[in-house]
Design an enzyme around this catalytic site. Structure first.
Site, PDB file in Angstrom:
ATOM      1  N   THR A 229       0.886  -1.109  -0.132  1.00 46.83           N
ATOM      2  CA  THR A 229      -0.009   0.011  -0.027  1.00 46.83           C
ATOM      3  C   THR A 229       0.802   1.311   0.045  1.00 46.83           C
ATOM      4  O   THR A 229       2.095   1.173   0.361  1.00 46.83           O
ATOM      5  CB  THR A 229      -0.907   0.030   1.164  1.00 46.83           C
ATOM      6  OG1 THR A 229      -1.857  -0.856   1.061  1.00 46.83           O
ATOM      7  CG2 THR A 229      -1.649   1.343   1.461  1.00 46.83           C
ATOM      8  N   GLY A 281      -0.679  -3.080   5.817  1.00 43.86           N
ATOM      9  CA  GLY A 281      -0.516  -4.283   6.275  1.00 43.86           C
ATOM     10  C   GLY A 281      -1.823  -5.051   5.932  1.00 43.86           C
ATOM     11  O   GLY A 281      -2.402  -4.677   5.214  1.00 43.86           O
ATOM     12  N   GLY A 283      -5.222  -5.957   6.033  1.00 43.65           N
ATOM     13  CA  GLY A 283      -6.177  -5.172   6.079  1.00 43.65           C
ATOM     14  C   GLY A 283      -7.356  -5.538   7.203  1.00 43.65           C
ATOM     15  O   GLY A 283      -7.882  -4.838   7.775  1.00 43.65           O
TER      16      GLY A 283
HETATM   17  N1  ASP Z   1      -3.938  -2.931   4.014  1.00 47.45           N
HETATM   18  C1  ASP Z   1      -4.021  -3.365   2.625  1.00 47.45           C
HETATM   19  C2  ASP Z   1      -5.039  -4.260   2.291  1.00 47.45           C
HETATM   20  O1  ASP Z   1      -5.337  -5.114   3.322  1.00 47.45           O
HETATM   21  C3  ASP Z   1      -2.682  -4.123   1.994  1.00 47.45           C
HETATM   22  C4  ASP Z   1      -1.378  -3.414   2.740  1.00 47.45           C
HETATM   23  O2  ASP Z   1      -1.157  -2.410   3.100  1.00 47.45           O
HETATM   24  O3  ASP Z   1      -0.403  -3.964   2.681  1.00 47.45           O
HETATM   25  O4  ASP Z   1      -5.700  -4.177   1.237  1.00 47.45           O
END
Ligand code: ASP
Length: 363
Positions: A229, A281, A283
């Site tokens: 992200t 992270g 989500g």
């Molecule tokens: N948080 C994002 C999601 O779960 C992915 C990420 O931040 O790595 O879609």
């Protein structure tokens, strides 16, 4: 003149002298310049922090060239936001500008570099929040908008809503003149092969061939490549905070899965009284813990500082629930914190002195 009268004259005269001295000393203590200086000082302060995702990012898996590419791109994103903040622009303009740079790069899982869904498409989510007004905008499941963060900003600026999804969000973006791209624009061969590898491993597993257990797949493919992200948080010279987050979500996602990134309070939050937060992270965990809002709530209700609040969310609440990831946050005084419980997090910050810091791994 009688002695009594003389004494009275002397008394009156002394009183007059006292009054004159008091008036003259008061006129020298002008409380304004000091206050003005402090306000001026505050006005000059600004801060910007960015992230490009948290995960199993290990130095041993990185070539020096790749590492340089990441650091340069993070630096470029900081420069874009810095130029706006330094010239007195808003924190909202700065976070959107920084995030756009990262969205346009194939290095990060957002915009151009978005991961593939189970159907072989790219579906992106984004959100923004303005700490001054508590105004927010978000989009999810968009497939053709070049810069989803701009669509989120558009929802904030030009609609009475907070969250638009799918085709509706795309129509709204198109009608308002945002740049639309063909699906091919979002095709990246590296991402494509990562997705194909994941499909093969999952297929093999389902057939019982199982050279990797689901948790091994999760570990090997997941954290570095399956997630990712980008995000930015900023304090501008007027003391206003803003946050923005954008993502391609989870690799091989299906059934319209949406993570925390476009959810206000989970992946993104900003409030001038406390802080601005952007998360990255797994989500599902960030949604369940309302991570971004909880950082702000700990500051507001418990009076904690930003570092203590950020650490509590990542190292206590997220970790005990079994989640992985990190966040970046800036408070109303310009203090920055960037906790993460993964091996690494692409990240950087810059303040009014113009010295950019960019990092990838744990210290
Ligand atoms: N948080 C994002 C999601 O779960 C992915 C990420 O931040 O790595 O879609």
């Amino acid at each position: 003149m009688s002695l009594k009268k003389k004494q009275k004259h002397i008394c009156n005269f002394s009183f007059l002298i006292f009054v004159l001295m008091a008036v003259s000393s008061f006129s020298q203590i002008d409380p304004q310049p000091e206050a003005k200086r402090k306000v001026k000082e505050m006005e000059k302060k600004f801060s910007l922090a960015i992230h490009g995702g948290a995960g199993t990012i290990l130095k041993k898996n990185m070539t020096p060239e790749k590492e340089k590419e990441y650091l340069l791109k993070l630096g470029e994103a900081l420069d874009a936001g810095y130029a706006i903040l330094n010239s007195g622009g808003t924190s909202m303009d700065a976070v959107v500008a920084s995030v756009k740079i990262l969205e346009d790069s194939p290095l990060f899982n957002a915009g151009k570099g978005s991961v593939f869904t189970n159907e072989g498409t790219n579906e992106m989510d984004a959100s923004v929040m303005d700490g001054k007004t508590l105004g927010a905008g978000a989009v999810s499941g968009v497939k053709t908008i070049k810069n989803p963060v701009e669509a989120a900003r558009l929802v904030l600026d030009k609609s009475p809503h907070v969250f638009l999804s799918g085709k509706g969000a795309e129509d709204f973006a198109k009608q308002n003149g945002l740049k639309i791209e063909n699906p091919e624009y979002f095709f990246d061969s590296v991402r494509y092969f990562q997705w194909k590898k994941l499909l093969l491993e999952e297929e093999n597993n389902e057939k019982g061939g199982g050279f990797l257990s689901p948790s091994e797949i999760e570990f090997n493919v997941c954290h570095e490549q399956k997630f990712g992200t980008v995000g930015a948080v900023a304090l501008d010279k007027s003391g206003n905070l803003a946050a923005a987050t954008s993502t391609g979500g989870m690799m091989n996602k299906r059934f319209g899965r949406v993570g925390d990134s476009p959810i206000i309070g989970a992946g993104t939050y900003a409030n001038n009284n406390t802080c601005a937060v952007s998360c990255t992270g797994h989500g599902e965990f960030f949604i369940r813990l309302s991570v971004a809002h909880d950082v702000s709530a700990l500051m507001e209700y418990k009076g904690w500082d930003i570092e203590k609040a950020g650490n509590e969310l990542i190292f206590q609440k997220l970790t005990s629930l079994g989640g992985t990831g990190g966040l970046i946050a800036v408070d109303s005084k310009g203090n920055i914190t960037m906790p993460f419980n993964t091996e690494g997090m692409y990240r950087g910050f810059i303040k009014e002195d113009g010295r950019a810091t960019v990092k990838i791994y744990k210290e």
